[in-house]
Design a protein around this motif. Structure first.
Motif, PDB file in Angstrom:
ATOM      1  N   ILE A  23      39.266  -7.409  78.513  1.00 27.20           N
ATOM      2  CA  ILE A  23      38.788  -8.548  77.728  1.00 27.20           C
ATOM      3  C   ILE A  23      38.020  -8.030  76.505  1.00 27.20           C
ATOM      4  O   ILE A  23      36.804  -7.817  76.563  1.00 27.20           O
ATOM      5  CB  ILE A  23      37.889  -9.482  78.555  1.00 27.20           C
ATOM      6  CG1 ILE A  23      38.560  -9.861  79.877  1.00 27.20           C
ATOM      7  CG2 ILE A  23      37.543 -10.741  77.752  1.00 27.20           C
ATOM      8  CD1 ILE A  23      37.700 -10.746  80.768  1.00 27.20           C
ATOM      9  N   PRO A  24      38.686  -7.801  75.370  1.00 26.86           N
ATOM     10  CA  PRO A  24      37.966  -7.451  74.147  1.00 26.86           C
ATOM     11  C   PRO A  24      37.102  -8.626  73.685  1.00 26.86           C
ATOM     12  O   PRO A  24      37.529  -9.785  73.745  1.00 26.86           O
ATOM     13  CB  PRO A  24      39.085  -7.167  73.136  1.00 26.86           C
ATOM     14  CG  PRO A  24      40.292  -6.878  73.982  1.00 26.86           C
ATOM     15  CD  PRO A  24      40.147  -7.759  75.180  1.00 26.86           C
ATOM     16  N   GLY A  25      35.886  -8.332  73.254  1.00 23.11           N
ATOM     17  CA  GLY A  25      34.992  -9.405  72.819  1.00 23.11           C
ATOM     18  C   GLY A  25      34.532 -10.280  73.959  1.00 23.11           C
ATOM     19  O   GLY A  25      34.237 -11.466  73.761  1.00 23.11           O
ATOM     20  N   VAL A  47      35.442  -5.059  79.964  1.00 23.76           N
ATOM     21  CA  VAL A  47      35.036  -5.799  78.775  1.00 23.76           C
ATOM     22  C   VAL A  47      34.818  -4.801  77.650  1.00 23.76           C
ATOM     23  O   VAL A  47      34.038  -3.856  77.792  1.00 23.76           O
ATOM     24  CB  VAL A  47      33.758  -6.617  79.027  1.00 23.76           C
ATOM     25  CG1 VAL A  47      33.249  -7.240  77.729  1.00 23.76           C
ATOM     26  CG2 VAL A  47      34.023  -7.702  80.074  1.00 23.76           C
ATOM     27  N   LEU A  48      35.525  -4.978  76.525  1.00 21.23           N
ATOM     28  CA  LEU A  48      35.357  -4.111  75.370  1.00 21.23           C
ATOM     29  C   LEU A  48      34.402  -4.749  74.378  1.00 21.23           C
ATOM     30  O   LEU A  48      34.580  -5.910  73.990  1.00 21.23           O
ATOM     31  CB  LEU A  48      36.706  -3.868  74.689  1.00 21.23           C
ATOM     32  CG  LEU A  48      37.794  -3.162  75.511  1.00 21.23           C
ATOM     33  CD1 LEU A  48      39.068  -3.033  74.689  1.00 21.23           C
ATOM     34  CD2 LEU A  48      37.317  -1.795  75.975  1.00 21.23           C
ATOM     35  N   ASP A  57      35.732  -1.128  67.879  1.00 25.52           N
ATOM     36  CA  ASP A  57      35.105  -1.695  66.690  1.00 25.52           C
ATOM     37  C   ASP A  57      35.889  -2.883  66.156  1.00 25.52           C
ATOM     38  O   ASP A  57      35.541  -3.462  65.128  1.00 25.52           O
ATOM     39  CB  ASP A  57      34.950  -0.634  65.598  1.00 25.52           C
ATOM     40  CG  ASP A  57      36.296  -0.090  65.105  1.00 25.52           C
ATOM     41  OD1 ASP A  57      37.348  -0.535  65.616  1.00 25.52           O
ATOM     42  OD2 ASP A  57      36.290   0.779  64.213  1.00 25.52           O
ATOM     43  N   GLY A  58      36.956  -3.247  66.854  1.00 23.27           N
ATOM     44  CA  GLY A  58      37.758  -4.392  66.448  1.00 23.27           C
ATOM     45  C   GLY A  58      38.618  -4.140  65.232  1.00 23.27           C
ATOM     46  O   GLY A  58      39.208  -5.084  64.687  1.00 23.27           O
ATOM     47  N   ASN A  76      42.139 -11.467  74.709  1.00 24.29           N
ATOM     48  CA  ASN A  76      41.356 -11.124  73.525  1.00 24.29           C
ATOM     49  C   ASN A  76      40.500 -12.303  73.066  1.00 24.29           C
ATOM     50  O   ASN A  76      41.017 -13.343  72.670  1.00 24.29           O
ATOM     51  CB  ASN A  76      42.281 -10.690  72.379  1.00 24.29           C
ATOM     52  CG  ASN A  76      41.487 -10.345  71.124  1.00 24.29           C
ATOM     53  OD1 ASN A  76      40.354  -9.866  71.199  1.00 24.29           O
ATOM     54  ND2 ASN A  76      42.078 -10.594  69.968  1.00 24.29           N
ATOM     55  N   LEU A  77      39.190 -12.105  73.122  1.00 26.04           N
ATOM     56  CA  LEU A  77      38.243 -13.141  72.707  1.00 26.04           C
ATOM     57  C   LEU A  77      37.397 -12.676  71.525  1.00 26.04           C
ATOM     58  O   LEU A  77      36.394 -13.307  71.186  1.00 26.04           O
ATOM     59  CB  LEU A  77      37.313 -13.501  73.878  1.00 26.04           C
ATOM     60  CG  LEU A  77      37.991 -13.944  75.176  1.00 26.04           C
ATOM     61  CD1 LEU A  77      36.943 -14.163  76.264  1.00 26.04           C
ATOM     62  CD2 LEU A  77      38.803 -15.217  74.964  1.00 26.04           C
TER      63      LEU A  77
END
Length: 327
Positions: A23-25, A47-48, A57-58, A76-77
């Motif tokens: 789960i990025p973000g 969780v990233l 860093d997105g 992706n959030l």
């Protein structure tokens, strides 16, 4: 009740398998909600976020990339909160944090030999036009951006949503099912969330209609949000854009009335647009969050057989209030 219901349901929907979920973000309210839920079910959740040591860093691929390459599910959030003033710097960060994170995730999946089985990417119900006349589903809903007289800030938000989805669907992921989540506001009793803020105003007697009160509010109870995510993960026939919202949006005046009833508050002073403008300036946010009419309905979820536990706001508000007190 929440844990018992979802524990049983997840193991049935996800076929008893334990998955690797990234789960990025995922440090925001919705991300924490999902991470908490899936971890409780025994899934391996990563969780990233910036500063977690993964190099996320997105914008650029880093040490985190191998987790995405070898995960089963990607949700992706990532994206800077829109609860801010739309200054030039904030606008750029709002756009880039969404578009660039989506782009780099697509590049990592494209370059991988395996990649996730399914990629859910956040989007927003704000993409639809300001709608007082009719509901907006995925098939017949009209995207915004060209309404005469719409404030420039509203058009900015719509432009962000369009660019976000464009970056998502431009990704080359032939072996990964892709779903864009056009989500309404998710209500949970967590601190500093939308329900917490509106409840505070209501309990102080300030929970009356906002503006004309005729604008529609699209919403979803946290339990139904999590269940909808589970449903989308399990239904391999569902891809593309999906509205994540209760099937019963209601006007702002009705919404605030239901919240007052749930709290047992009889008085709710209304707030005019100029009052909201001053309040938004003081709180460093924008009035769009309460004045734009979002009349969104979950056409594809309903057509696929999904059933809501909390389809109506008064019932949902009472349940949230009962757990808010316990927390």
């Amino acid at each position: 009740m929440y844990g018992v219901l979802t524990a049983v349901r997840t193991r049935r929907i996800l076929n008893l398998n334990m998955f690797k979920i990234v789960i990025p973000g995922g440090t925001g309210q919705v991300g924490q909600m999902l991470a908490r839920h899936f971890t409780a079910q025994g899934h391996e959740v990563t969780v990233l976020s910036r500063g977690d040591g993964s190099g996320w860093d997105g914008r650029t691929a880093g040490a985190w990339a191998h987790r995405v390459e070898h995960c089963d599910i990607l949700i992706n959030l990532a994206g800077r909160s829109v609860n801010c003033r739309y200054t030039k710097a904030n606008r750029r960060e709002i756009v880039d944090s969404r578009v660039e994170s989506t782009r780099v995730l697509g590049e990592v999946i494209d370059a991988s030999k395996r990649g996730p089985r399914v990629w859910l990417n956040a989007s927003t119900a704000t993409i639809y036009r300001h709608a007082l006349d009719r509901a907006m589903d995925e098939a017949t809903g009209e995207l915004g951006g060209s309404e005469p007289g719409a404030p420039e800030t509203w058009n900015f938000s719509i432009g962000v949503a369009k660019a976000w989805e464009e970056a998502f669907f431009a990704s080359n992921t032939p072996h990964t099912r892709m779903v864009a989540l056009r989500s309404a506001i998710t209500f949970s009793p967590d601190r500093r969330g939308a329900f917490d803020i509106l409840s505070g105003l209501t309990r102080m007697g300030l929970g009356g209609r906002q503006g004309s009160g005729k604008q529609y509010v699209s919403w979803i109870h946290e339990l139904d949000f999590v269940r909808a995510i589970e449903w989308l993960l399990a239904r391999e026939d569902l891809s593309g854009v999906v509205n994540i919202a209760s099937p019963n949006p209601l006007t702002n005046e009705q919404f605030m009335h239901g919240l007052r009833q749930a709290w047992g508050v009889r008085i709710g002073l209304p707030a005019t647009e100029w009052m909201l403008a001053i309040g938004a300036w003081v709180m460093r946010t924008e009035t769009e969050l309460v004045l734009k009419s979002r009349r969104v309905v979950p056409g594809r979820l309903l057509e696929s057989g999904f059933e809501f536990h909390y389809p109506h706001w008064p019932q949902a508000a009472r349940e949230l209030v009962s757990r808010y007190g316990r927390r």
